[in-house]
Design a protein around this motif. Sequence first.
Motif, short mmCIF file in Angstrom:
data_model
loop_
_atom_site.label_atom_id
_atom_site.label_comp_id
_atom_site.label_asym_id
_atom_site.label_seq_id
_atom_site.Cartn_x
_atom_site.Cartn_y
_atom_site.Cartn_z
N TYR A 108 -10.49 -45.05 -6.10
CA TYR A 108 -10.48 -45.29 -4.66
C TYR A 108 -9.27 -46.13 -4.26
O TYR A 108 -8.96 -47.16 -4.88
CB TYR A 108 -11.77 -46.00 -4.24
N LYS B 195 -15.11 -41.97 -9.41
CA LYS B 195 -14.38 -41.91 -8.15
C LYS B 195 -14.06 -43.31 -7.63
O LYS B 195 -13.01 -43.52 -7.03
CB LYS B 195 -15.19 -41.12 -7.11
N GLU C 52 -17.16 -33.73 -4.55
CA GLU C 52 -16.34 -34.19 -3.42
C GLU C 52 -15.79 -32.97 -2.68
O GLU C 52 -15.19 -32.08 -3.27
CB GLU C 52 -15.18 -35.05 -3.91
N LEU D 268 -20.18 -44.36 -4.23
CA LEU D 268 -19.43 -43.27 -4.83
C LEU D 268 -19.72 -43.19 -6.33
O LEU D 268 -20.09 -44.20 -6.95
CB LEU D 268 -17.93 -43.47 -4.63
#
Length: 532
Positions: free
Chosen positions: A519, A515, A452, A511
Amino acid sequence: MSLAHAIRNRRKALRMTLQTLAAQVAADAGNLSRIERGELGINESLLRKVALALDCTPAYLYAHSELPVSTASGSETRLANKPSSQPHAKDFVQWFRSATPYIHAFGGRTFVIAFGGEVVDEKQFVALSHDLNLLASLEVRLVLVHGARPQIERRLKRDKLTPKFVDGLRVTDDDAMEAVKEANGAIRVEIEALLSMGLVNSPMAGADIRVASGNFVTAKPSGVRNGVDLQHTGEVRRVDAFAMQKRLDDGELVLLSPLGYSPTGEAFNLSLEDVAVSAAIALDADKLIFLMDSAGVHNLRGELLREMTAEKAGNLLKNIQTRAQENEQAINVSEDVIYYLPAAVRACGHGVARTHLISRHIDGAIIQELFTVDGIGTMVTELSLESMRQANIDDVGGILKLIEPLEAEGFLVRRGRERIEMEIDHFYVMEHDNRVIGCAALYPFRAERTAEFACLAIDPAYRGAGRGDKLFYFCAQAAKTLGFKSLFCLTTRTEHWFLERGFTEQSVDKLPAEKQKLYNFQRNSKVFNKTL
């Protein structure tokens, strides 16, 4: 008040129109209007023409650019000797605090400061001595190199002798050499006298500057140039750095004249630049500073270049030389720059970290250049002042200073100091002169071989020059080196920035699983992905 306002006020006082001024200086009236509004810089050549047309000198315009401006209603202006108001006092405190890192950095460092004879001739050395006293009080080791051209010219004129030059170097015959010795002796005495001041209620109160001068420079004759024997004109062969260091170690200020001596007992007339650069190289000086007529080095648009590498300066000099060979005038290049910029490149090439080119006409120019982030002139460095690297624990404060305003505006997710400290190994920073001006983070998801890209922030004072791109591509290269195949990011405000750099939008379920669990659906950030 700026120089632009000083020009405008002088023109108005003479009741002269822009068109009349433009005609007298052979310039475009529209460009002059932009100069007066501060939208366009003015080079030294044009400034001299403008000053002549306005029946004054450049020094007059510079001096009046520092006077306070009256209000629009015409109310009385604040006098210079009147006590400062509370806002001004706060500004001073803020500036003094911001200068602390420089005060720590400069103690015990060696600065070589060079200036032409005009500084003494035009009574500017009095103010300069105040700044030198301040630097000396901060334990800066000072070497002064003075010029003597106007004083020499005046003595040659008095003796009815015609000056002769070859490639910018004076042909110093026996009669001219007598004028050179006399001029340098007079200047040295005047400088030593002014540095000896200690008047109460003046910036020199309590000053205890001891000046050392002597035969520190060994010279050799320049010989014959273009078929002309330069006679007593010479160039530096060697500088006695050991003897000068002893004087500096004893707390003395070293004063060098543009004179050199040979083992045969002869004296030679040297150039200011040669002596200054040679002394800076021999002493391994931290800074070389030239005080000159122009404000610094300008680009083709007339904008002052605050900093440039020696390589960039060399390219500019090649461009100037090419234009000269084609009989074209170099735009926005003053005579001073042609003399001093090659000296700066030579100094950087021999280990002098930084050379500063600043205006002698601005009171306190050295202080403003050395103790403010942006400075007021041009700084030439051996290497670029900007670099990018992985962050360490010492960068936490700088990172927080960058991201907190963006967190407050909702651009970034809030992170506290503790979290930044725990995740510091994931951060990368951009530095300018050892000051953090940008940051970004890479959070790895090794199972999916992706990372990320997050927390991109650039200091507002440094935005608009592609630094965000540089930091992004630096991080992208780091991700590739670590073996990641793609980058993803989450954003609520800057989707177009990522689209323009090759990211494509994707759904949340794309994703990494870890992750997805984190979220924040309430924030509802958009997800973008880029294959490396």
